[in-house]
Scaffold this motif. Structure first.
Motif, mmCIF file in Angstrom:
data_model
loop_
_atom_site.group_PDB
_atom_site.id
_atom_site.type_symbol
_atom_site.label_atom_id
_atom_site.label_comp_id
_atom_site.label_asym_id
_atom_site.label_seq_id
_atom_site.Cartn_x
_atom_site.Cartn_y
_atom_site.Cartn_z
ATOM 1 N N ASP A 1 0.942 -1.262 -0.136
ATOM 2 C CA ASP A 1 0.059 0.153 -0.045
ATOM 3 C C ASP A 1 0.815 1.285 0.126
ATOM 4 N N GLY A 2 2.115 1.201 -0.431
ATOM 5 C CA GLY A 2 2.988 2.158 -0.363
ATOM 6 C C GLY A 2 2.754 3.333 -1.520
ATOM 7 N N VAL A 3 3.163 4.427 -1.220
ATOM 8 C CA VAL A 3 3.132 5.731 -2.254
ATOM 9 C C VAL A 3 4.443 5.935 -2.415
ATOM 10 N N LEU A 4 4.540 5.939 -3.850
ATOM 11 C CA LEU A 4 5.632 6.281 -4.524
ATOM 12 C C LEU A 4 5.841 7.679 -5.153
ATOM 13 N N ALA B 1 5.717 11.002 0.863
ATOM 14 C CA ALA B 1 5.960 9.445 0.352
ATOM 15 C C ALA B 1 6.560 8.683 0.985
ATOM 16 N N ASP B 2 6.212 7.337 1.002
ATOM 17 C CA ASP B 2 6.823 6.174 1.511
ATOM 18 C C ASP B 2 8.244 6.046 0.867
ATOM 19 N N ALA B 3 8.317 6.278 -0.377
ATOM 20 C CA ALA B 3 9.428 5.966 -1.123
ATOM 21 C C ALA B 3 9.609 7.363 -2.111
ATOM 22 N N VAL B 4 10.791 7.723 -2.577
ATOM 23 C CA VAL B 4 11.174 8.679 -3.543
ATOM 24 C C VAL B 4 12.193 8.238 -4.531
ATOM 25 N N ILE B 5 11.784 8.201 -5.889
ATOM 26 C CA ILE B 5 13.112 7.830 -6.924
ATOM 27 C C ILE B 5 13.209 9.285 -7.318
#
Length: 392
Positions: free
Chosen positions: A179-182, A247-251
């Motif tokens: 359910d993570g937000v990227l 955000a849970d993770a950022v690219i």
């Protein structure tokens, strides 16, 4: 043969160069049928000029048909259709067995203090002739090239050379929960494809860029979008969309891109005009990167989140906000894509169907002779150009 050659800062030319030949008994030679233009090629266009030599053949995203194999090649056959990963790796050294193909100990450039050699990518990475050419020598022919089926057009498989594995690694390094937000910063080819992969895996994806055409592309695939020029602060906007956390993770899919930043452009241009003996140590020891994308990523990620860096950085002394990184308990993962590590995982996504839209991913197909103009347009983000494929 005809090939794209580097002749100086912002000076790419298509010229006649010697045909490649079998050098080692494990080599092959392929006839290139398609070859991509990558954002990393723009680093050769300007920032990495001190490590280039006039006449260097560039390009690192080729595919084609095997024309000749060396006497010790066992499995690859003349007539096979192959994609060639950009990092040259043996498949048998310790690093390769750990899945770290971009650090291959057989082709590491110890004199430069860098990892595995790359196709067409400066003295820093082996000064190996690249794939924007009619023919290409391929090393470690029984391991490095990826054999692909006959049938679909080249675009179905071409992006296994770089774009797909680089984007896939970025998503893997982001390590999202179901359910993570990227958040993806940058909607160029890598950011676009990373968003597609994460969407395909069921994640909520937000993409930030300042080029409307690029944002429209990813929005059409199902991503939420943020036009950086239309918000007061990117991180605040992301927090507003994620219950105040971020955000849970950022690219970070931007990297050392300098155009658009007048100060960075002047520094890079000045370094590029110095004699190589002075310019090389400056490039290796001085912080010359434009860090807007990275600092935005660090600001926009939630506490305890992950920043996955796929954009290439080149400044050895670029300042980092260590207090923020430590205080927010951020995990950083980064590095050149270990292309061969991921190709077997990705190939099944390309064989029967096209869930990632690779068939229509390229915005421009051009003859090799138009490469100099394409480099200029790609740098300027003109003419809706996101991904260019040359057909030699």
């Amino acid at each position: 043969m005809r090939a794209v050659t580097w002749q100086g800062v912002r000076d790419m030319r298509v010229e006649d160069v010697p045909d490649p030949t079998i050098v080692d008994p494990t080599d092959a030679v392929i006839r290139v049928t398609s070859t991509g233009l990558c954002g990393s090629d723009l680093h050769l266009y300007e920032p990495l000029a001190p490590f280039m030599t006039p006449g260097d053949v560039v390009g690192h995203e080729p595919m084609g048909v095997v024309e000749e194999v060396g006497p010790e090649v066992r499995d690859l056959k003349v007539g096979d259709r192959v994609v060639v990963p950009f990092n040259i790796c043996c498949g048998t050294c310790w690093m390769c067995t750990q899945g770290l193909h971009s650090q291959c100990e057989t082709t590491q450039n110890r004199d430069q203090g860098t990892g595995a050699s790359f196709l067409g990518y400066s003295k820093l990475y082996g000064q190996v002739p690249g794939g924007q050419a009619e023919y290409l020598r391929v090393q470690f022919a029984d391991f490095l090239p990826v054999t692909v089926p006959q049938g679909p057009a080249d675009d179905r498989f071409l992006f296994l050379s770089d774009v797909l594995p680089t984007a896939y690694q970025a998503v893997r390094y982001a390590d999202l929960a179901p359910d993570g937000v990227l958040l993806v910063v940058g909607a160029g080819p890598i950011g676009d494809m990373a968003a597609r992969i994460a969407l395909h895996e069921g994640h909520r994806v937000i993409v930030a860029d300042r080029v409307p055409e690029r944002l429209a592309r990813v929005h059409g695939r199902g991503a939420e979008t943020i036009d950086i020029d239309r918000v007061d602060d990117l991180a605040t906007e992301v927090r507003d969309r994620t219950a105040g956390r971020g955000a849970d993770a950022v690219i970070d899919a931007v990297g050392m891109e300098a155009h658009g930043n007048p100060v960075a452009e002047k520094v890079i241009k000045g370094v590029g005009l110095l004699p190589d003996a002075l310019a090389k140590p400056l490039m290796k020891r001085v912080g010359i990167d434009r860090l807007d994308a990275l600092t935005s990523a660090i600001d926009a990620v939630r506490r305890g989140g992950t920043v996955s860096i796929s954009g290439v950085y080149g400044g050895a002394a670029s300042p980092m906000p260590l207090l923020t990184l430590f205080d927010k308990q951020i995990q950083l993962r980064m590095g050149q894509a270990n292309v061969r590590r991921w190709t077997d995982d990705l190939l099944p996504l390309l064989v029967d169907d096209d869930p990632l839209g690779v068939d229509t991913f390229a915005t421009h197909h051009l003859p090799l002779e138009e490469a100099p103009a394409a480099y200029r347009s790609f740098r300027d983000k003109a003419d809706g150009m996101v991904k260019v494929v040359f057909n030699p």
